[in-house]
Design an enzyme around this catalytic site. Structure first.
Site, PDB file in Angstrom:
ATOM      1  N   GLY A 207     -20.931   4.922-147.558  1.00 28.39           N
ATOM      2  CA  GLY A 207     -22.313   4.741-147.161  1.00 28.39           C
ATOM      3  C   GLY A 207     -22.899   3.484-147.759  1.00 28.39           C
ATOM      4  O   GLY A 207     -22.305   2.877-148.644  1.00 28.39           O
ATOM      5  N   PRO A 209     -25.267   0.885-149.935  1.00 26.43           N
ATOM      6  CA  PRO A 209     -25.583   0.909-151.369  1.00 26.43           C
ATOM      7  C   PRO A 209     -26.847   1.713-151.648  1.00 26.43           C
ATOM      8  O   PRO A 209     -27.779   1.704-150.846  1.00 26.43           O
ATOM      9  CB  PRO A 209     -25.817  -0.559-151.709  1.00 26.43           C
ATOM     10  CG  PRO A 209     -25.230  -1.334-150.600  1.00 26.43           C
ATOM     11  CD  PRO A 209     -25.240  -0.469-149.392  1.00 26.43           C
ATOM     12  N   GLY A 210     -26.836   2.401-152.754  1.00 28.10           N
ATOM     13  CA  GLY A 210     -28.049   3.089-153.195  1.00 28.10           C
ATOM     14  C   GLY A 210     -28.340   4.396-152.508  1.00 28.10           C
ATOM     15  O   GLY A 210     -29.425   4.935-152.634  1.00 28.10           O
ATOM     16  N   THR A 211     -27.365   4.926-151.782  1.00 26.26           N
ATOM     17  CA  THR A 211     -27.623   6.187-151.094  1.00 26.26           C
ATOM     18  C   THR A 211     -27.204   7.393-151.918  1.00 26.26           C
ATOM     19  O   THR A 211     -27.312   8.520-151.461  1.00 26.26           O
ATOM     20  CB  THR A 211     -26.888   6.231-149.744  1.00 26.26           C
ATOM     21  OG1 THR A 211     -25.568   5.758-149.940  1.00 26.26           O
ATOM     22  CG2 THR A 211     -27.598   5.387-148.718  1.00 26.26           C
ATOM     23  N   LYS A 213     -24.038   7.778-153.724  1.00 25.97           N
ATOM     24  CA  LYS A 213     -22.624   8.137-153.738  1.00 25.97           C
ATOM     25  C   LYS A 213     -22.152   8.445-155.161  1.00 25.97           C
ATOM     26  O   LYS A 213     -21.502   9.464-155.403  1.00 25.97           O
ATOM     27  CB  LYS A 213     -21.784   6.995-153.144  1.00 25.97           C
ATOM     28  CG  LYS A 213     -22.120   6.706-151.701  1.00 25.97           C
ATOM     29  CD  LYS A 213     -21.272   5.588-151.138  1.00 25.97           C
ATOM     30  CE  LYS A 213     -21.561   4.244-151.770  1.00 25.97           C
ATOM     31  NZ  LYS A 213     -22.937   3.788-151.530  1.00 25.97           N
ATOM     32  N   HIS A 430     -34.217   4.366-126.653  1.00 28.43           N
ATOM     33  CA  HIS A 430     -32.841   4.032-126.278  1.00 28.43           C
ATOM     34  C   HIS A 430     -31.916   5.234-126.496  1.00 28.43           C
ATOM     35  O   HIS A 430     -31.162   5.625-125.610  1.00 28.43           O
ATOM     36  CB  HIS A 430     -32.395   2.831-127.114  1.00 28.43           C
ATOM     37  CG  HIS A 430     -30.983   2.412-126.902  1.00 28.43           C
ATOM     38  ND1 HIS A 430     -30.637   1.285-126.225  1.00 28.43           N
ATOM     39  CD2 HIS A 430     -29.807   2.985-127.287  1.00 28.43           C
ATOM     40  CE1 HIS A 430     -29.325   1.174-126.200  1.00 28.43           C
ATOM     41  NE2 HIS A 430     -28.800   2.193-126.841  1.00 28.43           N
ATOM     42  N   GLU A 431     -32.024   5.804-127.678  1.00 30.99           N
ATOM     43  CA  GLU A 431     -31.129   6.921-128.001  1.00 30.99           C
ATOM     44  C   GLU A 431     -31.420   8.131-127.122  1.00 30.99           C
ATOM     45  O   GLU A 431     -30.509   8.820-126.678  1.00 30.99           O
ATOM     46  CB  GLU A 431     -31.266   7.304-129.482  1.00 30.99           C
ATOM     47  CG  GLU A 431     -30.798   6.228-130.450  1.00 30.99           C
ATOM     48  CD  GLU A 431     -29.370   5.771-130.194  1.00 30.99           C
ATOM     49  OE1 GLU A 431     -28.530   6.594-129.786  1.00 30.99           O
ATOM     50  OE2 GLU A 431     -29.100   4.567-130.364  1.00 30.99           O
ATOM     51  N   HIS A 434     -29.742   7.813-123.773  1.00 30.67           N
ATOM     52  CA  HIS A 434     -28.350   8.287-123.761  1.00 30.67           C
ATOM     53  C   HIS A 434     -28.297   9.797-123.638  1.00 30.67           C
ATOM     54  O   HIS A 434     -27.607  10.359-122.795  1.00 30.67           O
ATOM     55  CB  HIS A 434     -27.659   7.926-125.086  1.00 30.67           C
ATOM     56  CG  HIS A 434     -27.303   6.479-125.222  1.00 30.67           C
ATOM     57  ND1 HIS A 434     -26.584   5.798-124.292  1.00 30.67           N
ATOM     58  CD2 HIS A 434     -27.549   5.591-126.223  1.00 30.67           C
ATOM     59  CE1 HIS A 434     -26.412   4.541-124.697  1.00 30.67           C
ATOM     60  NE2 HIS A 434     -26.997   4.394-125.872  1.00 30.67           N
ATOM     61  N   ASP A 507     -22.961  -0.503-126.537  1.00 39.81           N
ATOM     62  CA  ASP A 507     -22.850   0.295-125.316  1.00 39.81           C
ATOM     63  C   ASP A 507     -22.165  -0.509-124.226  1.00 39.81           C
ATOM     64  O   ASP A 507     -21.304  -0.001-123.504  1.00 39.81           O
ATOM     65  CB  ASP A 507     -24.247   0.696-124.816  1.00 39.81           C
ATOM     66  CG  ASP A 507     -24.972   1.564-125.810  1.00 39.81           C
ATOM     67  OD1 ASP A 507     -24.289   2.196-126.636  1.00 39.81           O
ATOM     68  OD2 ASP A 507     -26.213   1.594-125.765  1.00 39.81           O
TER      69      ASP A 507
END
Ligand code: ADP
Ligand code: MG
Ligand code: ZN
Length: 614
Positions: A207, A209-211, A213, A430-431, A434, A507
């Site tokens: 992931g 940085p800074g999440t 881990k 956009h999402e 889909h 896409d």
């Protein structure tokens, strides 16, 4: 100290060191000491000596071959040493007797002179000699240390020392769930052994940085109450030749003795980089050795003993594929940037540590920080606390928090650090495009999850499709539906905003590849029928394809691909155009929530008037 020299016991620097000390002592002896002595001795005329003697201020007198040295008490009551030359004076002894001053002649002693010289040369050396001896001893110790490197350097964190649990990690529920199994395994390996199950040997936390881990890895150790061996990939950098491999070997040896336990390799990308097959890079031998040793160790030990290897990286794409092979880091745990709920939870976790106003609203802060990482949020809380102190308050107010959002976010100046509101809307639309296209075509839950939190891959949003990328069997209809779904993101942007963005590049790539495969490999076009027009080459290297047809046919294929994608695009346009209200409502909901599940999606889609109150 240069590592290379230290390997050769480092005698050369010590000699330099002695030479420097010698020079310093010589200078002291020649220049400074005499001056110091001189300054403290005052030269006076003989006549003044006589008058001082008569005034009774002289305390004692020494005579040698060249001069008289005497001490007097000055006005301030301090003793001053004076000297004067020898004036022919026969009455001196009588005068001294009369004044009652003790007097003596210094015996010219060769010995004493030698002693003083010796002392003045050796005494100053002494501290330095001692220091040098001390240092060389220390160095010898350090040298021994390099011999048995990992032993003292692989830090062992017992569970009491990491002191972290899953409660310290806010959000990241999916990552925690994945790691929970490992915790359970470490708690009772026998349960798994009894049934013959092999748990993954390693899990890779991936992931930005800074999440959290590193935090998660520590929390796993804390939850499992097992020893925690941690080493950072950067520890291997600047290591002497062969030391990296030795350290890895040692680390795993220790871990084997302490099993069940966790071995955590942080920033694994520094050693786990793809090995260069070109053989052009001579300087990477050391790293390669280290990596090879790591691979060998991971293969070598028995997972049932209970050693679990955790790795963390924010650059998974540069890792050597061998590391990701089954039996090594065969499990990948994504640790993504937090969504709205996650951000709020992280703010709460860190907010507990500072004194907050009672009416602080974390939700507002979370809303204005979309795209921020856990570390940034932690920093926001801290900056707010600092600001409160600056302002002379003893609790942190909402205003402090809001201000610190700006300083922290602006301070980082990171691209994409925080997505603007308009961008967020476009990405959401956009999402949803889909997802909606998929749902309208199949009449079932189209997705597991839709999110507009930026992903590690760089995509701004993400729609997790239930079906896998490459299905074993795909009908022409399904393939076309998929094409429609792929184009629907861009179509939604067109419909809702009347403009298009660069966000659809992936896409477009996927749609083109699929359309091409339908024509050249799946025989799904009427024009060409069942003719193989393309071959897959090097399928272990990522599956490149090469055309196997005439140039004229190739041009016709291109035409067909373009037509097929256009057809899909038009279908999506019609489909979404007929369902604008759903597109709008769902997008709004996604903007608000940032992440929604497939169930939520279907619920809103099925409701005539979606509940948008929150
Ligand atoms: P990474 O290893 O992913 O770069 P870290 O684990 O070092 O990130 O996180 C840095 C800091 O950010 C942590 O010490 C913690 O204070 C904070 N942090 C990050 N993510 C979270 C989270 N999910 N919950 C609570 N704190 C977090
Ligand atoms: Mg880290
Ligand atoms: Zn898209």
């Amino acid at each position: 100290m240069e590592p290379k020299n230290a390997g050769g016991s480092g005698k050369r620097p010590l000699i330099f060191y002695y030479i420097i000390v010698l020079v310093v002592v010589m200078l002291l002896n020649l220049l400074v000491f005499p001056k110091m002595l001189e300054r403290s001795v005052q030269e006076v005329p003989y006549s003044q000596f006589i008058s001082l003697l008569e005034e009774g201020r002289v305390n004692e007198v020494y005579r040698d071959d060249t001069q008289l040295t005497f001490s007097i008490t000055n006005e301030k009551g301090r003793e001053v040493i004076c000297k004067t030359g020898l004036w022919p004076d026969d009455d001196l002894t009588a005068r001294l007797n009369e004044a009652g001053v003790p007097y003596a002649a210094e015996i010219p002693q060769q010995n004493s002179g030698l002693l003083t010289i010796l002392l003045s040369w050796i005494l100053p050396f002494l501290p330095f000699i001692l220091l040098g001896w001390f240092m060389s001893r220390k160095m010898a110790k350090g040298g021994a240390n390099t011999m048995t490197f990992g032993k003292s350097n692989a830090k062992i964190y017992a569970e009491t020392e990491t002191g972290k649990t899953f409660a310290d990690v806010a959000g990241q529920d999916e990552a925690k769930e994945a790691l929970l199994e490992i915790v359970d395994f470490l708690h009772n390996p026998d349960k798994y052994a009894a049934i013959g199950a092999n748990l993954p040997k390693g899990a890779l936390l991936v992931g930005p940085p800074g999440t959290g881990k590193t935090l998660l890895a520590k929390a796993v150790a804390g939850e499992a109450h097992v020893p925690f061996f941690s080493i950072s990939g950067s520890d291997f950098v600047e290591m002497f030749v062969g030391m990296g491999a030795a350290k890895v070997r040692d680390l795993f040896k220790q871990a084997g003795e302490k099993a069940p336990c966790i071995v955590f390799i942080d920033e694994i990308d520094t050693i786990g980089k793809k090995r260069d097959s070109s053989g052009m890079t001579g300087g990477n031998d050391e790293r390669e050795q280290t990596l090879n040793q790591l691979l060998a160790e991971m293969d070598g030990f028995d997972a049932r003993k209970g050693v679990v290897i955790l790795g963390a990286t924010n650059r998974p794409e540069i890792l050597d594929p061998a590391l990701l092979r089954p039996g090594r880091f065969d499990r990948r745990v994504p640790v993504e940037l937090p969504d709205l709920i996650g951000r709020e939870a992280i703010l709460r976790v860190h907010g507990r540590r500072v004194k907050m106003d009672a009416n602080v609203d974390y939700n507002v802060i979370a809303r204005s920080t979309s795209g921020a990482s856990g570390a940034e949020l932690a920093n926001i809380i801290n900056e707010a606390a600092l600001r409160a102190v600056r302002m002379g308050r003893n609790t942190v107010s909402q205003e402090d928090l809001q201000e610190s959002v700006e300083t922290v976010i602006a301070g980082y100046q990171r691209k994409n650090a925080v997505i603007s509101d308009r961008e967020k809307r476009i990405v959401a639309c956009h999402e949803i495009g889909h997802a909606l296209a998929a749902a309208l075509q199949t009449h079932s839950a189209p997705v597991q999850k839709i999110t507009i939190i930026p992903r590690t891959s760089g995509a701004l949003g993400y729609t997790m499709q239930v079906e896998e990328e490459e299905r074993v069997l795909m009908s022409r209809e399904e393939a076309f539906n998929k094409l429609v779904t792929l184009t629907a993101g861009r179509v939604a942007e067109e419909l809702a905003f009347g403009s298009i963005t660069s966000g659809a590049s992936n896409d477009i790539e996927q749609a083109t590849r699929l359309a091409r495969a339908m024509i050249t490999r799946y025989g799904m076009s009427e024009e060409f029928g069942m003719v193989a027009l393309e071959q897959v080459t090097g399928q272990y290297m990522g599956g490149d394809t090469s055309l196997c047809c005439s140039a004229e046919t190739a041009a016709r294929i291109d035409q067909a691909v373009i037509a097929l994608v256009k057809e899909a695009h038009d279908t999506a346009h019609r489909l979404l155009g007929e369902n604008m209200k759903q597109l709008h409502d769902l997008s709004e909901y996604l903007v608000m929530r940032e992440t929604i599940t497939g169930e939520e999606f279907m619920k809103i889609l099925n409701q005539a008037t979606p509940a948008l109150t929150e």
